[in-house]
Design a protein around this motif. Sequence first.
Motif, PDB file in Angstrom:
ATOM      1  N   LYS A  15       0.793  -1.226   0.000  1.00 61.33           N
ATOM      2  CA  LYS A  15       0.000   0.000   0.000  1.00 61.33           C
ATOM      3  C   LYS A  15       0.827   1.279   0.000  1.00 61.33           C
ATOM      4  CE  LYS A  15      -4.121  -1.479   2.560  1.00 61.33           C
ATOM      5  NZ  LYS A  15      -4.781  -1.293   3.873  1.00 61.33           N
ATOM      6  N   GLY A  16       2.148   1.153   0.078  1.00 63.31           N
ATOM      7  CA  GLY A  16       2.978   2.354   0.124  1.00 63.31           C
ATOM      8  C   GLY A  16       3.062   2.951   1.519  1.00 63.31           C
ATOM      9  N   VAL A  17       2.735   2.133   2.509  1.00 62.37           N
ATOM     10  CA  VAL A  17       2.736   2.585   3.893  1.00 62.37           C
ATOM     11  C   VAL A  17       3.453   1.557   4.764  1.00 62.37           C
ATOM     12  CG1 VAL A  17       1.238   3.041   5.890  1.00 62.37           C
ATOM     13  CG2 VAL A  17       0.585   3.875   3.647  1.00 62.37           C
ATOM     14  N   ALA A  18       4.217   2.043   5.736  1.00 61.54           N
ATOM     15  CA  ALA A  18       4.909   1.142   6.653  1.00 61.54           C
ATOM     16  C   ALA A  18       4.823   1.667   8.079  1.00 61.54           C
ATOM     17  CB  ALA A  18       6.374   0.980   6.243  1.00 61.54           C
ATOM     18  N   PHE A  19       4.898   0.754   9.031  1.00 66.50           N
ATOM     19  CA  PHE A  19       4.972   1.118  10.441  1.00 66.50           C
ATOM     20  C   PHE A  19       6.255   0.528  10.998  1.00 66.50           C
ATOM     21  CE2 PHE A  19       0.406   1.635   9.831  1.00 66.50           C
ATOM     22  CZ  PHE A  19       0.175   2.820  10.528  1.00 66.50           C
ATOM     23  N   ILE A  20       7.012   1.364  11.690  1.00 67.60           N
ATOM     24  CA  ILE A  20       8.274   0.912  12.236  1.00 67.60           C
ATOM     25  C   ILE A  20       8.328   1.227  13.724  1.00 67.60           C
ATOM     26  CG2 ILE A  20      10.796   1.101  12.103  1.00 67.60           C
ATOM     27  CD1 ILE A  20      10.403   2.191   9.225  1.00 67.60           C
ATOM     28  N   THR A  21       8.619   0.195  14.524  1.00 67.75           N
ATOM     29  CA  THR A  21       8.783   0.393  15.958  1.00 67.75           C
ATOM     30  C   THR A  21      10.247   0.169  16.297  1.00 67.75           C
ATOM     31  OG1 THR A  21       6.565  -0.501  16.326  1.00 67.75           O
ATOM     32  CG2 THR A  21       7.984  -0.290  18.253  1.00 67.75           C
ATOM     33  N   PHE A  22      10.860   1.171  16.915  1.00 68.18           N
ATOM     34  CA  PHE A  22      12.268   1.069  17.285  1.00 68.18           C
ATOM     35  C   PHE A  22      12.414   0.506  18.700  1.00 68.18           C
ATOM     36  CE2 PHE A  22      12.418   4.340  13.957  1.00 68.18           C
ATOM     37  CZ  PHE A  22      13.457   3.846  13.182  1.00 68.18           C
ATOM     38  N   ALA A  23      13.573  -0.049  18.960  1.00 72.04           N
ATOM     39  CA  ALA A  23      13.841  -0.606  20.284  1.00 72.04           C
ATOM     40  C   ALA A  23      13.991   0.511  21.319  1.00 72.04           C
ATOM     41  CB  ALA A  23      15.106  -1.462  20.253  1.00 72.04           C
ATOM     42  N   THR A  24      14.448   1.672  20.865  1.00 68.56           N
ATOM     43  CA  THR A  24      14.588   2.812  21.765  1.00 68.56           C
ATOM     44  C   THR A  24      13.946   4.033  21.144  1.00 68.56           C
ATOM     45  OG1 THR A  24      16.683   3.533  20.807  1.00 68.56           O
ATOM     46  CG2 THR A  24      16.814   1.971  22.631  1.00 68.56           C
ATOM     47  N   LYS A  25      13.390   4.906  21.979  1.00 67.31           N
ATOM     48  CA  LYS A  25      12.738   6.084  21.425  1.00 67.31           C
ATOM     49  C   LYS A  25      13.752   7.130  20.988  1.00 67.31           C
ATOM     50  CE  LYS A  25      11.557   8.404  25.805  1.00 67.31           C
ATOM     51  NZ  LYS A  25      10.509   8.377  26.829  1.00 67.31           N
ATOM     52  N   GLU A  26      15.035   6.929  21.334  1.00 65.40           N
ATOM     53  CA  GLU A  26      16.081   7.833  20.871  1.00 65.40           C
ATOM     54  C   GLU A  26      16.236   7.792  19.357  1.00 65.40           C
ATOM     55  OE1 GLU A  26      16.250   7.761  24.953  1.00 65.40           O
ATOM     56  OE2 GLU A  26      16.491   5.971  23.713  1.00 65.40           O
ATOM     57  N   ALA A  27      15.833   6.669  18.769  1.00 68.10           N
ATOM     58  CA  ALA A  27      15.969   6.510  17.318  1.00 68.10           C
ATOM     59  C   ALA A  27      14.898   7.286  16.554  1.00 68.10           C
ATOM     60  CB  ALA A  27      15.881   5.021  16.959  1.00 68.10           C
ATOM     61  N   VAL A  28      13.784   7.565  17.227  1.00 64.72           N
ATOM     62  CA  VAL A  28      12.641   8.183  16.557  1.00 64.72           C
ATOM     63  C   VAL A  28      12.945   9.554  15.928  1.00 64.72           C
ATOM     64  CG1 VAL A  28      10.302   9.074  16.909  1.00 64.72           C
ATOM     65  CG2 VAL A  28      10.946   6.856  17.849  1.00 64.72           C
ATOM     66  N   PRO A  29      13.549  10.502  16.683  1.00 62.94           N
ATOM     67  CA  PRO A  29      13.826  11.811  16.069  1.00 62.94           C
ATOM     68  C   PRO A  29      14.680  11.701  14.807  1.00 62.94           C
ATOM     69  CG  PRO A  29      14.189  11.906  18.438  1.00 62.94           C
ATOM     70  CD  PRO A  29      13.983  10.464  18.086  1.00 62.94           C
ATOM     71  N   GLN A  30      15.606  10.756  14.811  1.00 65.57           N
ATOM     72  CA  GLN A  30      16.462  10.569  13.627  1.00 65.57           C
ATOM     73  C   GLN A  30      15.642  10.047  12.451  1.00 65.57           C
ATOM     74  OE1 GLN A  30      20.380   8.654  14.557  1.00 65.57           O
ATOM     75  NE2 GLN A  30      19.555   8.573  16.633  1.00 65.57           N
ATOM     76  N   ALA A  31      14.713   9.136  12.750  1.00 69.59           N
ATOM     77  CA  ALA A  31      13.867   8.586  11.693  1.00 69.59           C
ATOM     78  C   ALA A  31      12.955   9.669  11.122  1.00 69.59           C
ATOM     79  CB  ALA A  31      13.039   7.434  12.246  1.00 69.59           C
ATOM     80  N   LEU A  32      12.498  10.575  11.975  1.00 69.26           N
ATOM     81  CA  LEU A  32      11.614  11.643  11.523  1.00 69.26           C
ATOM     82  C   LEU A  32      12.323  12.602  10.570  1.00 69.26           C
ATOM     83  CD1 LEU A  32       9.689  12.450  14.841  1.00 69.26           C
ATOM     84  CD2 LEU A  32       8.881  11.119  12.910  1.00 69.26           C
ATOM     85  N   GLU A  33      13.659  12.562  10.600  1.00 70.11           N
ATOM     86  CA  GLU A  33      14.438  13.400   9.685  1.00 70.11           C
ATOM     87  C   GLU A  33      14.230  12.972   8.228  1.00 70.11           C
ATOM     88  OE1 GLU A  33      16.916  15.956  10.508  1.00 70.11           O
ATOM     89  OE2 GLU A  33      15.793  15.932  12.383  1.00 70.11           O
ATOM     90  N   TYR A  34      13.770  11.748   8.026  1.00 67.68           N
ATOM     91  CA  TYR A  34      13.535  11.248   6.672  1.00 67.68           C
ATOM     92  C   TYR A  34      12.292  11.863   6.045  1.00 67.68           C
ATOM     93  CZ  TYR A  34      16.977   7.458   7.210  1.00 67.68           C
ATOM     94  OH  TYR A  34      18.130   6.738   7.364  1.00 67.68           O
TER      95      TYR A  34
END
Length: 127
Positions: A57-76
Amino acid sequence: GGGGGGGGSWADAKNERKIFVGGIAFSADEAHFRSLFEQCGVIEDFVFMRDENGSFKGVAFITFATKEAVPQALEYDGDNYRGRELKVAMATVREKDSKGGVGKGKDKGKGKGKDKGKGKGKDKGSG
């Protein structure tokens, strides 16, 4: 600056570690796409959303092991991937959007008619 959260609330904290990615090219390679986000941190859960026919569908959900990774992922967010602009955001759980509900009937109708007529005629003739 921002006190540390209470320990042990992993169920709640999981939402803070989950992101939604949209606008993914249908030609996207799941393994390759996952590897992009693994640069942000360890991925605990990775889901490419597909319809009942198995089409991406062109959509993905990703859960990281730590929430520290989230801000970096949001940079995408807004990055170009295979000719399409990625939409990256927190995967916030919205109460009203209960489409295809998880069967969690949250206390609906519980305690109806509680305290009916309780305490009637109390303190009769006191004094």
